[in-house]
Design a protein around this motif. Structure first.
Motif, PDB file in Angstrom:
ATOM      1  N   LYS A   1      49.564  30.852  16.992  1.00 21.60           N
ATOM      2  CA  LYS A   1      50.424  29.915  17.708  1.00 21.60           C
ATOM      3  C   LYS A   1      51.396  29.277  16.720  1.00 21.60           C
ATOM      4  O   LYS A   1      50.996  28.767  15.673  1.00 21.60           O
ATOM      5  N   ASN A   2      52.686  29.317  17.036  1.00 23.25           N
ATOM      6  CA  ASN A   2      53.683  28.716  16.155  1.00 23.25           C
ATOM      7  C   ASN A   2      54.919  28.336  16.970  1.00 23.25           C
ATOM      8  O   ASN A   2      55.033  28.678  18.149  1.00 23.25           O
ATOM      9  N   LYS A   3      55.841  27.648  16.320  1.00 25.10           N
ATOM     10  CA  LYS A   3      57.051  27.158  16.980  1.00 25.10           C
ATOM     11  C   LYS A   3      58.316  27.866  16.504  1.00 25.10           C
ATOM     12  O   LYS A   3      59.426  27.417  16.781  1.00 25.10           O
ATOM     13  N   VAL A   4      58.141  28.976  15.788  1.00 25.14           N
ATOM     14  CA  VAL A   4      59.289  29.645  15.183  1.00 25.14           C
ATOM     15  C   VAL A   4      60.231  30.199  16.241  1.00 25.14           C
ATOM     16  O   VAL A   4      59.813  30.920  17.154  1.00 25.14           O
ATOM     17  N   LYS A   5      61.514  29.862  16.107  1.00 26.77           N
ATOM     18  CA  LYS A   5      62.536  30.261  17.070  1.00 26.77           C
ATOM     19  C   LYS A   5      63.541  31.259  16.494  1.00 26.77           C
ATOM     20  O   LYS A   5      64.317  31.856  17.246  1.00 26.77           O
ATOM     21  N   LYS A   6      63.539  31.430  15.169  1.00 24.00           N
ATOM     22  CA  LYS A   6      64.496  32.341  14.564  1.00 24.00           C
ATOM     23  C   LYS A   6      64.025  32.739  13.167  1.00 24.00           C
ATOM     24  O   LYS A   6      63.445  31.932  12.440  1.00 24.00           O
ATOM     25  N   LEU A   7      64.311  34.004  12.818  1.00 19.57           N
ATOM     26  CA  LEU A   7      63.969  34.550  11.507  1.00 19.57           C
ATOM     27  C   LEU A   7      65.211  35.180  10.901  1.00 19.57           C
ATOM     28  O   LEU A   7      65.834  36.050  11.520  1.00 19.57           O
ATOM     29  N   ILE A   8      65.570  34.748   9.687  1.00 15.32           N
ATOM     30  CA  ILE A   8      66.676  35.357   8.944  1.00 15.32           C
ATOM     31  C   ILE A   8      66.087  36.007   7.707  1.00 15.32           C
ATOM     32  O   ILE A   8      65.436  35.326   6.895  1.00 15.32           O
ATOM     33  N   VAL A   9      66.262  37.301   7.555  1.00 16.09           N
ATOM     34  CA  VAL A   9      65.685  38.026   6.426  1.00 16.09           C
ATOM     35  C   VAL A   9      66.777  38.465   5.453  1.00 16.09           C
ATOM     36  O   VAL A   9      67.850  38.934   5.857  1.00 16.09           O
ATOM     37  N   ALA A  10      66.496  38.293   4.157  1.00 17.55           N
ATOM     38  CA  ALA A  10      67.425  38.722   3.116  1.00 17.55           C
ATOM     39  C   ALA A  10      67.231  40.199   2.841  1.00 17.55           C
ATOM     40  O   ALA A  10      66.226  40.601   2.253  1.00 17.55           O
ATOM     41  N   SER A  11      68.176  41.007   3.272  1.00 18.50           N
ATOM     42  CA  SER A  11      68.155  42.430   2.984  1.00 18.50           C
ATOM     43  C   SER A  11      69.069  42.683   1.781  1.00 18.50           C
ATOM     44  O   SER A  11      69.447  41.746   1.077  1.00 18.50           O
ATOM     45  N   SER A  12      69.417  43.930   1.532  1.00 17.06           N
ATOM     46  CA  SER A  12      70.155  44.251   0.309  1.00 17.06           C
ATOM     47  C   SER A  12      71.102  45.419   0.506  1.00 17.06           C
ATOM     48  O   SER A  12      70.791  46.373   1.230  1.00 17.06           O
ATOM     49  N   MET A  13      72.231  45.370  -0.200  1.00 24.80           N
ATOM     50  CA  MET A  13      73.167  46.489  -0.190  1.00 24.80           C
ATOM     51  C   MET A  13      72.557  47.741  -0.815  1.00 24.80           C
ATOM     52  O   MET A  13      73.041  48.854  -0.595  1.00 24.80           O
ATOM     53  N   SER A  14      71.485  47.584  -1.588  1.00 24.27           N
ATOM     54  CA  SER A  14      70.864  48.733  -2.255  1.00 24.27           C
ATOM     55  C   SER A  14      70.320  49.753  -1.258  1.00 24.27           C
ATOM     56  O   SER A  14      70.157  50.922  -1.608  1.00 24.27           O
ATOM     57  N   ILE A  15      70.079  49.338  -0.032  1.00 25.80           N
ATOM     58  CA  ILE A  15      69.524  50.275   0.953  1.00 25.80           C
ATOM     59  C   ILE A  15      70.532  51.354   1.356  1.00 25.80           C
ATOM     60  O   ILE A  15      70.152  52.403   1.876  1.00 25.80           O
ATOM     61  N   TYR A  16      71.816  51.124   1.092  1.00 21.66           N
ATOM     62  CA  TYR A  16      72.817  52.133   1.430  1.00 21.66           C
ATOM     63  C   TYR A  16      72.747  53.347   0.508  1.00 21.66           C
ATOM     64  O   TYR A  16      73.144  54.445   0.900  1.00 21.66           O
ATOM     65  N   GLY A  17      72.247  53.154  -0.728  1.00 22.42           N
ATOM     66  CA  GLY A  17      72.455  54.189  -1.732  1.00 22.42           C
ATOM     67  C   GLY A  17      73.932  54.180  -2.089  1.00 22.42           C
ATOM     68  O   GLY A  17      74.538  53.116  -2.253  1.00 22.42           O
ATOM     69  N   GLU A  18      74.514  55.364  -2.223  1.00 22.89           N
ATOM     70  CA  GLU A  18      75.961  55.413  -2.435  1.00 22.89           C
ATOM     71  C   GLU A  18      76.692  54.759  -1.265  1.00 22.89           C
ATOM     72  O   GLU A  18      76.213  54.786  -0.131  1.00 22.89           O
ATOM     73  N   GLY A  19      77.854  54.188  -1.570  1.00 15.31           N
ATOM     74  CA  GLY A  19      78.649  53.579  -0.519  1.00 15.31           C
ATOM     75  C   GLY A  19      79.393  54.614   0.308  1.00 15.31           C
ATOM     76  O   GLY A  19      79.114  55.815   0.230  1.00 15.31           O
TER      77      GLY A  19
END
Length: 370
Positions: free
Chosen positions: A111-129
Motif C-alpha cells: 500500500k502506498n500513495k505514489v502517483k508518479k515515477l520519473i526514471v533516469a535513463s541514459s543516451m548510452s542505450i542507443y549505442g551509435e547515434g
C-alpha cells in the motif's frame, strides 16, 4: 507533497533535491553513499532541509519505510560507468536492475500513495547515434568492427552501401543497440519502469540523459563524466587521455537545464508514459572538452591522444530534443562555454584525486582497449 529521490546525494540527485526544496516540496533522499563517488563520507553540499536515509536500494524493508507518504519518485540511483561495467558485471547489474526491481515490486505489492515515477535513463542505450547516408538516407549503424578499429579507422559507415555517413540528431524512436553492460542495464531499467507503469496505471516518465556536467561532479571518480575526468587530470598537471582521435562527439547538457527537464516531467501530465531525450541538441567533440578545460585553467599540459579504442564506446551521438521541446516546453539555456566556466570556477578550490591511469590499466589488463 512528499517526494522521494533515490540517488539524491549524487551529482544530479543533489541538484534536483535543492530545486525541489526551493519550490516548497518535502523531500526524502535515499542513497547508498557509494564509496567510489563519495569517498566514504557525506558530501558537504547536502541540503539540510531534506530528510536522508542512507541504505542500499536492495534493502526491501528500509526502502518500504522510505516510501511512506511519498507521492512522487525520482529514481536516479545507479552504478555509473561504461568501462567499469564491463568487468564489474555482477555489481552493476545487481544494483541497477535488482534495486529497480525491489522498488517496482514494492510499488505494486504494498500500500502506498505514489502517483508518479520519473526514471533516469541514459543516451548510452542507443549505442551509435543516428546517421545520414547520401545514398540510403537515415541509417542506424551497429558497432564498428574490431577489424576496422585495429586499422585506426574510427569513422562510421553505412550498413547498406558501406559509404561514410554523417551524424544527425538522434530521436527517441531510434532502435536501441546498447554496447556496454551499463547501457544494457539502463535499457532494461527503463523498460521495467515503463512496463510496470503502464500495467498498473502509474504515470511513468523516462528521461534519457545525455552527458551531464556541472558543479558537484566527482573529481576523484575515474568512471564519471568525461569533463570531470579531464578536469581531475589537468588539476594534477597531467594531460587528459583521449581515446581514438578525439574527434568523436557527444551532447553535453548543463546540470541546471537537466534539473529543469526533470521538474517539467513531474509537473506536466503531458509527460505521462512518455520517453524523452534530455540534451542540448548540439554535438561537441571530445578533444574540444580537453582543450577548453586546459584553456580555462590556464595551463599547458597538452592532450594525450591515445589512438586506441575502448570496448563499448561509440563514435557519435547527440540528441534530437524536438519532442521534449514541443510537449514539455523544455529549452536548454546554458551554453557550453558558460557551463564549463561555471564548472571550472567551482572546481578550482576542490581537491581532485586523479585515478585515470589506474582505471586505464584495469581496462588494458582485461583487453578492453585495442
Amino acid at each position: 507533497m512528499r517526494i522521494l529521490v533515490t540517488g539524491g546525494c549524487g551529482f544530479i540527485g543533489s541538484h534536483l533535491v535543492d530545486r525541489l526544496v526551493t519550490q516548497g516540496y518535502k523531500v526524502r533522499v535515499y542513497d547508498l553513499l557509494e564509496p567510489q563517488v563519495h569517498q566514504g563520507k557525506k558530501p558537504e553540499y547536502l541540503n539540510n532541509n531534506a530528510e536522508y536515509i542512507f541504505s542500499d536500494l536492495r534493502d526491501r524493508d528500509t526502502l518500504k519505510k522510505a516510501l511512506r507518504n511519498v507521492e512522487i519518485i525520482f529514481h536516479l540511483a545507479s552504478q555509473v560507468g561504461v568501462g567499469q561495467s564491463m568487468y564489474q558485471i555482477e555489481k552493476y547489474t545487481s544494483h541497477n536492475l535488482t534495486g529497480t526491481a525491489v522498488l517496482l515490486d514494492l510499488l505494486v505489492n504494498t500500500k502506498n500513495k505514489v502517483k508518479k515515477l520519473i526514471v533516469a535513463s541514459s543516451m548510452s542505450i542507443y549505442g551509435e547515434g543516428a546517421y545520414k547516408c547520401k545514398n540510403c538516407g537515415v541509417v542506424y549503424p551497429l558497432e564498428r568492427s574490431l577489424k576496422q578499429l585495429r586499422k585506426r579507422d574510427w569513422e562510421v559507415y553505412c550498413p547498406e552501401c558501406k559509404k561514410r555517413v554523417k551524424p544527425i540528431p538522434t530521436p527517441e524512436d531510434k532502435p536501441l543497440y546498447p554496447s556496454s553492460i551499463y547501457a544494457s542495464n539502463k535499457r532494461v531499467q527503463e523498460e521495467m519502469c515503463m512496463i510496470v507503469g503502464k500495467a498498473y496505471k502509474l504515470p511513468t516518465v523516462a528521461l534519457r540523459y545525455f552527458n551531464v556536467y556541472g558543479p558537484r561532479q566527482s573529481l576523484s571518480n575515474p568512471y564519471t563524466g568525461v569533463g570531470a575526468i579531464f578536469l581531475a587530470r589537468v588539476k594534477n598537471n597531467k594531460p587528459p587521455l583521449v581515446f581514438e582521435d578525439g574527434r568523436q562527439s557527444r551532447d553535453f547538457i548543463y546540470i541546471d537545464d537537466l534539473i529543469t527537464a526533470n521538474i517539467l516531467a513531474m509537473e506536466k501530465k503531458e509527460a505521462d508514459y512518455q520517453i524523452f531525450n534530455v540534451g542540448s541538441g548540439q554535438p561537441i567533440r571530445i578533444i574540444e572538452i580537453a582543450y577548453t578545460i586546459i584553456s580555462l585553467l590556464g595551463t599547458d599540459v597538452g592532450v594525450n591522444v591515445l589512438n586506441k579504442y575502448r570496448i563499448g564506446d561509440i563514435r557519435h551521438c547527440y540528441a534530437d530534443i524536438s519532442k521534449i521541446k514541443s510537449i514539455l516546453g523544455f529549452n536548454p539555456r546554458v551554453k557550453f562555454g558558460e557551463g564549463m566556466r561555471r564548472l571550472i570556477s567551482w572546481a578550482e578550490s576542490r581537491r581532485a584525486l586523479d585515478l585515470t591511469d589506474k582505471a586505464q590499466r584495469e581496462l588494458e589488463k582485461r583487453h578492453l582497449t585495442t
